[in-house]
Design a protein around this motif. Sequence first.
Motif, PDB file in Angstrom:
ATOM      1  N   SER A   4       0.844  -1.188   0.000  1.00  0.00           N
ATOM      2  CA  SER A   4       0.000   0.000   0.000  1.00  0.00           C
ATOM      3  C   SER A   4       0.882   1.242   0.000  1.00  0.00           C
ATOM      4  CB  SER A   4      -0.921   0.014   1.222  1.00  0.00           C
ATOM      5  OG  SER A   4      -0.158   0.025   2.408  1.00  0.00           O
ATOM      6  N   PRO A   5       0.433   2.350  -0.622  1.00  0.00           N
ATOM      7  CA  PRO A   5       1.260   3.565  -0.664  1.00  0.00           C
ATOM      8  C   PRO A   5       1.482   4.129   0.726  1.00  0.00           C
ATOM      9  CG  PRO A   5      -0.968   4.009  -1.445  1.00  0.00           C
ATOM     10  CD  PRO A   5      -0.860   2.518  -1.311  1.00  0.00           C
ATOM     11  N   LYS A   6       2.691   4.598   0.981  1.00  0.00           N
ATOM     12  CA  LYS A   6       3.048   5.155   2.283  1.00  0.00           C
ATOM     13  C   LYS A   6       3.435   6.620   2.132  1.00  0.00           C
ATOM     14  CE  LYS A   6       6.354   2.468   3.569  1.00  0.00           C
ATOM     15  NZ  LYS A   6       7.377   1.849   4.436  1.00  0.00           N
ATOM     16  N   HIS A   7       3.106   7.402   3.139  1.00  0.00           N
ATOM     17  CA  HIS A   7       3.488   8.797   3.162  1.00  0.00           C
ATOM     18  C   HIS A   7       4.787   8.951   3.961  1.00  0.00           C
ATOM     19  CE1 HIS A   7      -0.324  10.004   1.384  1.00  0.00           C
ATOM     20  NE2 HIS A   7      -0.928   9.224   2.245  1.00  0.00           N
ATOM     21  N   TYR A   8       5.499  10.022   3.665  1.00  0.00           N
ATOM     22  CA  TYR A   8       6.782  10.237   4.326  1.00  0.00           C
ATOM     23  C   TYR A   8       6.589  10.470   5.817  1.00  0.00           C
ATOM     24  CZ  TYR A   8      10.969  12.637   5.874  1.00  0.00           C
ATOM     25  OH  TYR A   8      12.083  13.020   6.577  1.00  0.00           O
ATOM     26  N   THR A   9       7.397   9.792   6.636  1.00  0.00           N
ATOM     27  CA  THR A   9       7.388   9.985   8.081  1.00  0.00           C
ATOM     28  C   THR A   9       8.826  10.065   8.570  1.00  0.00           C
ATOM     29  OG1 THR A   9       7.297   7.586   8.445  1.00  0.00           O
ATOM     30  CG2 THR A   9       5.197   8.778   8.424  1.00  0.00           C
ATOM     31  N   GLN A  10       9.027  10.755   9.680  1.00  0.00           N
ATOM     32  CA  GLN A  10      10.356  10.865  10.269  1.00  0.00           C
ATOM     33  C   GLN A  10      10.759   9.527  10.882  1.00  0.00           C
ATOM     34  OE1 GLN A  10      12.324  13.464  10.197  1.00  0.00           O
ATOM     35  NE2 GLN A  10      10.978  15.101   9.499  1.00  0.00           N
ATOM     36  N   LEU A  11      12.051   9.302  10.976  1.00  0.00           N
ATOM     37  CA  LEU A  11      12.542   8.107  11.652  1.00  0.00           C
ATOM     38  C   LEU A  11      12.185   8.169  13.129  1.00  0.00           C
ATOM     39  CD1 LEU A  11      16.099   7.790  10.051  1.00  0.00           C
ATOM     40  CD2 LEU A  11      14.195   6.194   9.748  1.00  0.00           C
ATOM     41  N   SER A  12      11.800   7.046  13.682  1.00  0.00           N
ATOM     42  CA  SER A  12      11.462   6.974  15.100  1.00  0.00           C
ATOM     43  C   SER A  12      12.704   6.627  15.914  1.00  0.00           C
ATOM     44  CB  SER A  12      10.378   5.921  15.322  1.00  0.00           C
ATOM     45  OG  SER A  12      10.853   4.628  14.984  1.00  0.00           O
ATOM     46  N   ALA A  13      12.575   6.732  17.247  1.00  0.00           N
ATOM     47  CA  ALA A  13      13.700   6.384  18.115  1.00  0.00           C
ATOM     48  C   ALA A  13      14.047   4.904  17.994  1.00  0.00           C
ATOM     49  CB  ALA A  13      13.353   6.747  19.557  1.00  0.00           C
ATOM     50  N   GLU A  14      13.038   4.049  17.819  1.00  0.00           N
ATOM     51  CA  GLU A  14      13.296   2.611  17.663  1.00  0.00           C
ATOM     52  C   GLU A  14      14.065   2.333  16.376  1.00  0.00           C
ATOM     53  OE1 GLU A  14      10.437   3.970  18.387  1.00  0.00           O
ATOM     54  OE2 GLU A  14      10.152   3.332  20.480  1.00  0.00           O
ATOM     55  N   GLU A  15      13.686   3.020  15.292  1.00  0.00           N
ATOM     56  CA  GLU A  15      14.394   2.822  14.028  1.00  0.00           C
ATOM     57  C   GLU A  15      15.834   3.310  14.123  1.00  0.00           C
ATOM     58  OE1 GLU A  15      11.000   3.055  10.573  1.00  0.00           O
ATOM     59  OE2 GLU A  15      11.553   4.927  11.594  1.00  0.00           O
ATOM     60  N   ARG A  16      16.055   4.398  14.827  1.00  0.00           N
ATOM     61  CA  ARG A  16      17.435   4.868  15.004  1.00  0.00           C
ATOM     62  C   ARG A  16      18.238   3.877  15.837  1.00  0.00           C
ATOM     63  NH1 ARG A  16      14.644   9.951  14.926  1.00  0.00           N
ATOM     64  NH2 ARG A  16      15.491  11.246  13.234  1.00  0.00           N
ATOM     65  N   GLY A  17      17.591   3.240  16.820  1.00  0.00           N
ATOM     66  CA  GLY A  17      18.279   2.218  17.594  1.00  0.00           C
ATOM     67  C   GLY A  17      18.661   1.017  16.743  1.00  0.00           C
ATOM     68  N   MET A  18      17.777   0.624  15.819  1.00  0.00           N
ATOM     69  CA  MET A  18      18.090  -0.483  14.922  1.00  0.00           C
ATOM     70  C   MET A  18      19.232  -0.114  13.976  1.00  0.00           C
ATOM     71  SD  MET A  18      14.257  -1.838  14.013  1.00  0.00           S
ATOM     72  CE  MET A  18      14.894  -3.104  12.910  1.00  0.00           C
ATOM     73  N   ILE A  19      19.220   1.133  13.461  1.00  0.00           N
ATOM     74  CA  ILE A  19      20.307   1.577  12.596  1.00  0.00           C
ATOM     75  C   ILE A  19      21.636   1.542  13.358  1.00  0.00           C
ATOM     76  CG2 ILE A  19      21.249   3.561  11.360  1.00  0.00           C
ATOM     77  CD1 ILE A  19      18.420   4.348  10.608  1.00  0.00           C
ATOM     78  N   ASP A  20      21.607   1.992  14.626  1.00  0.00           N
ATOM     79  CA  ASP A  20      22.815   1.993  15.454  1.00  0.00           C
ATOM     80  C   ASP A  20      23.363   0.574  15.604  1.00  0.00           C
ATOM     81  OD1 ASP A  20      24.813   2.386  17.272  1.00  0.00           O
ATOM     82  OD2 ASP A  20      23.587   3.424  18.755  1.00  0.00           O
ATOM     83  N   HIS A  75      17.532  15.279  16.600  1.00  0.00           N
ATOM     84  CA  HIS A  75      16.247  15.386  15.898  1.00  0.00           C
ATOM     85  C   HIS A  75      15.231  16.180  16.715  1.00  0.00           C
ATOM     86  CE1 HIS A  75      12.576  14.253  13.812  1.00  0.00           C
ATOM     87  NE2 HIS A  75      12.115  13.742  14.937  1.00  0.00           N
ATOM     88  N   GLU A  76      15.125  15.913  18.010  1.00  0.00           N
ATOM     89  CA  GLU A  76      14.161  16.619  18.857  1.00  0.00           C
ATOM     90  C   GLU A  76      14.516  18.096  18.980  1.00  0.00           C
ATOM     91  OE1 GLU A  76      14.194  14.487  22.493  1.00  0.00           O
ATOM     92  OE2 GLU A  76      13.116  12.733  21.675  1.00  0.00           O
ATOM     93  N   LYS A  77      15.805  18.412  19.003  1.00  0.00           N
ATOM     94  CA  LYS A  77      16.216  19.813  19.075  1.00  0.00           C
ATOM     95  C   LYS A  77      15.829  20.550  17.802  1.00  0.00           C
ATOM     96  CE  LYS A  77      20.278  22.765  19.670  1.00  0.00           C
ATOM     97  NZ  LYS A  77      21.749  22.799  19.887  1.00  0.00           N
ATOM     98  N   LEU A  78      16.005  19.913  16.647  1.00  0.00           N
ATOM     99  CA  LEU A  78      15.649  20.551  15.384  1.00  0.00           C
ATOM    100  C   LEU A  78      14.142  20.723  15.262  1.00  0.00           C
ATOM    101  CD1 LEU A  78      18.085  18.770  12.896  1.00  0.00           C
ATOM    102  CD2 LEU A  78      18.218  21.098  13.775  1.00  0.00           C
ATOM    103  N   CYS A  79      13.378  19.788  15.827  1.00  0.00           N
ATOM    104  CA  CYS A  79      11.916  19.915  15.764  1.00  0.00           C
ATOM    105  C   CYS A  79      11.435  21.129  16.530  1.00  0.00           C
ATOM    106  CB  CYS A  79      11.251  18.645  16.312  1.00  0.00           C
ATOM    107  SG  CYS A  79      11.377  17.221  15.215  1.00  0.00           S
ATOM    108  N   HIS A  80      12.093  21.473  17.629  1.00  0.00           N
ATOM    109  CA  HIS A  80      11.688  22.624  18.434  1.00  0.00           C
ATOM    110  C   HIS A  80      12.243  23.930  17.882  1.00  0.00           C
ATOM    111  CE1 HIS A  80       9.700  20.339  21.567  1.00  0.00           C
ATOM    112  NE2 HIS A  80      10.741  19.548  21.647  1.00  0.00           N
ATOM    113  N   HIS A  81      13.151  23.830  16.933  1.00  0.00           N
ATOM    114  CA  HIS A  81      13.745  25.042  16.362  1.00  0.00           C
ATOM    115  C   HIS A  81      13.020  25.357  15.059  1.00  0.00           C
ATOM    116  CE1 HIS A  81      16.942  28.006  15.928  1.00  0.00           C
ATOM    117  NE2 HIS A  81      16.989  27.693  14.641  1.00  0.00           N
ATOM    118  N   ASP A  82      12.098  26.295  15.114  1.00  0.00           N
ATOM    119  CA  ASP A  82      11.261  26.616  13.969  1.00  0.00           C
ATOM    120  C   ASP A  82      11.902  27.739  13.156  1.00  0.00           C
ATOM    121  OD1 ASP A  82       9.283  26.930  12.139  1.00  0.00           O
ATOM    122  OD2 ASP A  82       7.646  26.995  13.595  1.00  0.00           O
ATOM    123  N   TYR A  83      12.431  27.379  11.979  1.00  0.00           N
ATOM    124  CA  TYR A  83      13.060  28.383  11.131  1.00  0.00           C
ATOM    125  C   TYR A  83      12.037  29.339  10.523  1.00  0.00           C
ATOM    126  CZ  TYR A  83      17.366  25.676  11.410  1.00  0.00           C
ATOM    127  OH  TYR A  83      18.481  25.034  11.857  1.00  0.00           O
TER     128      TYR A  83
END
Length: 258
Positions: A4-20, A75-83
């Motif tokens: 099924s088609p998927k929309h773009y989503t940010q990486l989650s903390a779990e996905e970053r842990g798997m990448i690590d 990532h969380e710091k950039l989310c709170h920094h609204d350009y």
Amino acid sequence: QSNSPKHYTQLSAEERGMIDALYHTHELSYHEIAAEIDRSPSTVKREIDRASIRQLDYDYMPHYDYFADTAQARHEKLCHHDYRKKRVQGCWRSFFNWLVVKIQKDHAGFRKQSVDGYVHLFERAYPGVPCPSTPTVYHYIDDDLLPLDNTDLPEKLRRRVKKPGRKHKRQNKRLAGTSIEERPEAVNERQTFGDWEGDLVKGKRTVNEPALLTLTERKTRYELVFKIPNYHAETCRQALQWVVDTQGADLFHSITFD
């Protein structure tokens, strides 16, 4: 896996842990790591390149390494920094200041310019001044980055979002006081004299044209009709005050407008 088609989503903390964990095995390529977490290889590569931090090894030689907790904190710091807020006060400040004044000035009447019209008008009047696109202006208004809201855009109140499953970020409803549906039950029963219902009868749809202010007593159906020079809110308020003062305040227990 899903087709099924998927929309773009940010990486989650779990996905970053798997990448690590997969990255530090030093056995898998970006394509193999991406296949494990069902992401694009370019997404994995960008994540590792952007979030890697400078480290020193035992010989004090610098190198870059990726850590999930550091990447998530970044990532969380950039989310709170609204350009966007910087742009409102920076390169686009002249346009937004001009737009707010124009819309608020024309809001009392039936203005003919849409937001897109204001954008093109500004570009023609000030060709060398930076100006955002029309969709950007709408997004800034929806996200409360400007001293405007959707009630200042009469045409937008009538539009529907055509994409299924999506809607405006805020309800496009003008708050004009207590609804007539919330009046006391005793008023609806029409048992006592003194409960009036008001309305405006308008002719041409021009804000400075005369109008008729009608007041109908709900029990006896007795009606008062007054001509007022226009249907501005302040004009209606002054007319009501004049009616109450001349007719006697004891005749008006309550007045509601439909």
